[in-house]
Design a protein around this motif. Structure first.
Motif, mmCIF file in Angstrom:
data_model
loop_
_atom_site.group_PDB
_atom_site.id
_atom_site.type_symbol
_atom_site.label_atom_id
_atom_site.label_comp_id
_atom_site.label_asym_id
_atom_site.label_seq_id
_atom_site.Cartn_x
_atom_site.Cartn_y
_atom_site.Cartn_z
ATOM 1 N N ARG A 338 0.863 -1.256 -0.015
ATOM 2 C CA ARG A 338 0.108 0.032 0.017
ATOM 3 C C ARG A 338 0.869 1.222 0.058
ATOM 4 O O ARG A 338 0.325 2.256 -0.457
ATOM 5 N N GLY A 340 3.731 1.453 -1.287
ATOM 6 C CA GLY A 340 4.291 1.617 -2.638
ATOM 7 C C GLY A 340 3.097 2.244 -3.808
ATOM 8 O O GLY A 340 3.648 3.189 -4.547
ATOM 9 N N LEU A 341 1.858 1.939 -3.425
ATOM 10 C CA LEU A 341 1.046 2.586 -4.153
ATOM 11 C C LEU A 341 0.977 3.987 -3.904
ATOM 12 O O LEU A 341 0.504 4.800 -4.744
ATOM 13 N N ALA A 342 0.864 4.261 -2.787
ATOM 14 C CA ALA A 342 0.860 5.669 -2.370
ATOM 15 C C ALA A 342 1.748 6.508 -2.969
ATOM 16 O O ALA A 342 1.447 7.619 -3.351
ATOM 17 N N PHE B 23 -5.433 7.394 0.636
ATOM 18 C CA PHE B 23 -4.476 6.497 1.366
ATOM 19 C C PHE B 23 -4.422 6.935 2.801
ATOM 20 O O PHE B 23 -4.496 8.197 3.380
ATOM 21 N N GLU B 27 0.382 5.288 5.537
ATOM 22 C CA GLU B 27 0.792 4.950 4.105
ATOM 23 C C GLU B 27 1.479 6.343 3.732
ATOM 24 O O GLU B 27 2.627 6.340 3.179
ATOM 25 N N LEU B 28 0.872 7.604 3.969
ATOM 26 C CA LEU B 28 1.474 8.663 3.681
ATOM 27 C C LEU B 28 2.975 8.826 4.317
ATOM 28 O O LEU B 28 3.989 9.507 3.637
ATOM 29 N N LEU B 31 5.953 7.616 2.927
ATOM 30 C CA LEU B 31 6.631 8.371 1.877
ATOM 31 C C LEU B 31 7.551 9.271 2.246
ATOM 32 O O LEU B 31 8.629 9.998 1.885
ATOM 33 N N ILE B 38 11.631 -1.180 0.898
ATOM 34 C CA ILE B 38 11.342 -1.248 -0.686
ATOM 35 C C ILE B 38 11.353 -0.042 -1.199
ATOM 36 O O ILE B 38 12.080 0.004 -2.013
ATOM 37 N N ILE B 39 10.508 0.983 -0.933
ATOM 38 C CA ILE B 39 10.654 2.314 -1.461
ATOM 39 C C ILE B 39 11.780 3.048 -0.424
ATOM 40 O O ILE B 39 11.668 2.810 0.630
#
Lengths: 468, 73
Positions: A338, A340-342, B23, B27-28, B31, B38-39
């Motif tokens: 989720r 990653g989707l964000a 989202f 989840e935000l 970022l 992973i990211i």
């Protein structure tokens, strides 16, 4: 053939044995099902075993006789491929009730070739990550050391073949998800040219980069299976209408590589890797040279932005596909996916288009290199299989997320679409397999498999089967 | 151009005003402060994309499918 002999026999040889009456499809299928029963609790390769259907299918093939090139040979598929009447989960709770209404095109092709489907294989949720870890269905592990990953995202496909549960399996490869796990588990992993094999009936991760791929024990087997599934499909607009060769024959075409030139892209692909793996890749190049091939250093496009470009394509495409489930089933996704989707939602459209333009540059650059050489050779991965649960991997002073390390040398060729194969290159001092990657020209899988077949027969390349 | 590191509130405001999926804050937050491995986070990716933006791609078009040129050579 005894069950033990069946289980260590490659697919092409099994097909010949069944056709020659040495063994029945039922006996082969039974031996595989017994081994799944005995070992899959450790391997964690399967999400669903379709034993009853497989035994019925094998019995029918034995009654009917004759058949295709894979007559009576068992296989299994990553659980993103539809099998009629069977749940397709993509390794996620999101699709817990998703019963397929038809076979995927590749599954249909394997059935028409006489194959016997044994079930659906585990994976990283929705093929999102390269570690293959799956909190819902368990994490497939490496038979050479069960404390190590099998790699991913086609983790169950690699584990199923490497643990000797099936002779071959289908996976999908968006950044190396077939080739990398194959390399980590001592197998052959083949990603054909983009568009060579239909993706109809397969749950996508990223349309622009997804390839159907094959995990097998031998190059000949990979070629045999490719010949069965490389059937042009008018139902998939992205599937190429390309002529198909006898790929199994290409893999067996002989050891004389006179007239073949092997390109070595030393920048990036021969840097920051385990020294033993680099020596293995150099030794593989030497073996090809000993068979008459010429070696030449080549320069590929600058790789500095390759992972950024790939991620910038992957996440918006994945988000677009999954948008239909995010509202109603969002809580059923893994938290990492989720997030990653964000990320995909917060990229600009111009970022995506620019990344696609970079892909054109990359593709042109590799085409340019392949105008001067026939095949490229690189290590398959910079390191051996990481431990289960590893977050980062440090190799030769380079620290990176485990998934990035696993696919460092493979993901570029998903963008360029060139056919690529990974194959064993001996055992590392740790006892884990090492691998090399060969890359060919678009739609020249026959030329690629010819070189791979010759290398596979060279001394020092093969790895012994795991002691499980 | 030096990019400002993103704030959680930036993504929250975008969420409130975009034709997009809502989202959750957690989840935000990934970022802004990535922890799954992973990211590598929005700021890192933007810095890389800013470098990419400076490459002159001329008239290079976006990639399409791989053209078939007679099948197997």
């Amino acid at each position: 053939m005894t069950p033990a002999e069946i289980l260590r026999t490659p697919a092409a040889r099994l097909a010949r044995a069944i056709a020659g009456g040495e063994v029945t499809a039922s006996a082969v299928t039974g031996a595989c099902l017994d081994r799944i029963e005995a070992l899959d609790g450790k391997a964690r390769a399967f999400i669903e075993v379709t034993a009853d259907a497989a035994l019925a299918r094998a019995a029918a093939l034995d009654r009917r006789g004759g058949g295709g090139p894979l007559h009576g040979v068992p296989f299994a598929v990553k659980d993103v491929f539809d099998m009629h009447g069977v749940r397709t989960t993509a390794g996620s709770r999101v699709l817990h009730d998703n019963i397929a209404q038809a076979d995927a095109h590749a599954v249909t092709c394997l059935a028409e070739a006489g194959g016997v489907a044994l079930g659906k294989l585990n994976l990283h949720e929705f093929a999102y990550g390269a570690t293959g870890e799956n909190p819902v269905f368990g994490t497939p592990v490496n038979p050479y050391d069960p404390s190590r990953l099998a790699g991913g995202s086609s983790s169950g496909s690699a584990a199923a073949v490497a643990w000797g549960l099936v002779p071959f399996a289908l996976g999908t490869d968006t950044g190396g998800s077939v080739r990398a796990p194959a390399a980590l588990t001592g197998l052959v992993g083949l990603k054909p040219t983009y568009g060579r094999v239909s993706v109809r009936g397969m749950i996508p991760y990223c349309w622009s980069l997804d390839h159907v791929g094959i995990l097998a024990r031998t190059v000949e087997d990979a070629g045999l299976v490719l010949g069965a599934i490389a059937v042009p499909d008018p139902g998939d607009p992205g599937c190429a209408q390309a002529s198909v060769s006898d790929y199994a024959a290409a893999a067996q075409a002989g050891d004389d590589l006179s007239g073949v030139t092997i390109g070595l892209p030393r920048d990036y692909f021969f840097e920051g890797a385990d020294p033993e793996i680099l020596r293995a890749a150099e030794a593989a190049a030497g073996q090809l040279e000993a068979r008459g091939a010429a070696l030449r250093d080549v320069t590929l496009p600058d790789m500095a932005h390759a992972r950024t470009v790939s991620l910038t394509i992957q996440m918006p495409e994945a988000l677009s596909y999954h948008m239909r489930w995010l509202e109603d089933r969002g809580a059923l996704y893994g938290a990492d996916f989720r997030a990653g989707l964000a990320l995909g939602q917060n990229l600009l459209a111009e970022h995506y288009v620019r990344a696609k333009r970079m892909v054109t540059r990359y593709r042109d650059g590799v085409d340019h290199a392949l105008a001067r050489v026939d095949v490229l050779l690189t290590p398959a991965a910079p390191a051996v299989a990481p431990p289960v649960g590893a977050v980062e991997v440090t190799t030769a002073g380079v620290t990176e997320p485990a998934g990035n390390a696993i696919t460092r040398y493979t993901s570029f060729f998903n963008m360029t679409g060139h056919p690529a194969i990974t194959m064993p290159a001996g055992l590392h001092g740790s006892g884990l397999p090492m691998g090399v990657q060969l890359v060919g020209r678009h739609f020249d899988e026959a030329g690629l498999l010819r070189v791979a077949g010759a290398l596979a027969r060279a001394p020092g390349v093969q790895v012994p089967p795991p002691s499980v | 151009m030096t990019l400002e590191p993103p704030k959680l509130t930036t993504f929250q405001e975008l969420r409130a005003s975009s034709a997009a999926h809502a989202f959750a804050d957690a989840e935000l937050r990934e970022l802004v402060e990535p922890k799954y491995g992973i990211i590598t986070g929005y700021a890192t990716l933007m810095a890389q994309l800013e470098t990419l933006r400076r490459i002159d791609l001329g008239a290079t078009p976006p990639a399409q499918g791989v053209p078939v040129q007679g099948g197997d050579p």
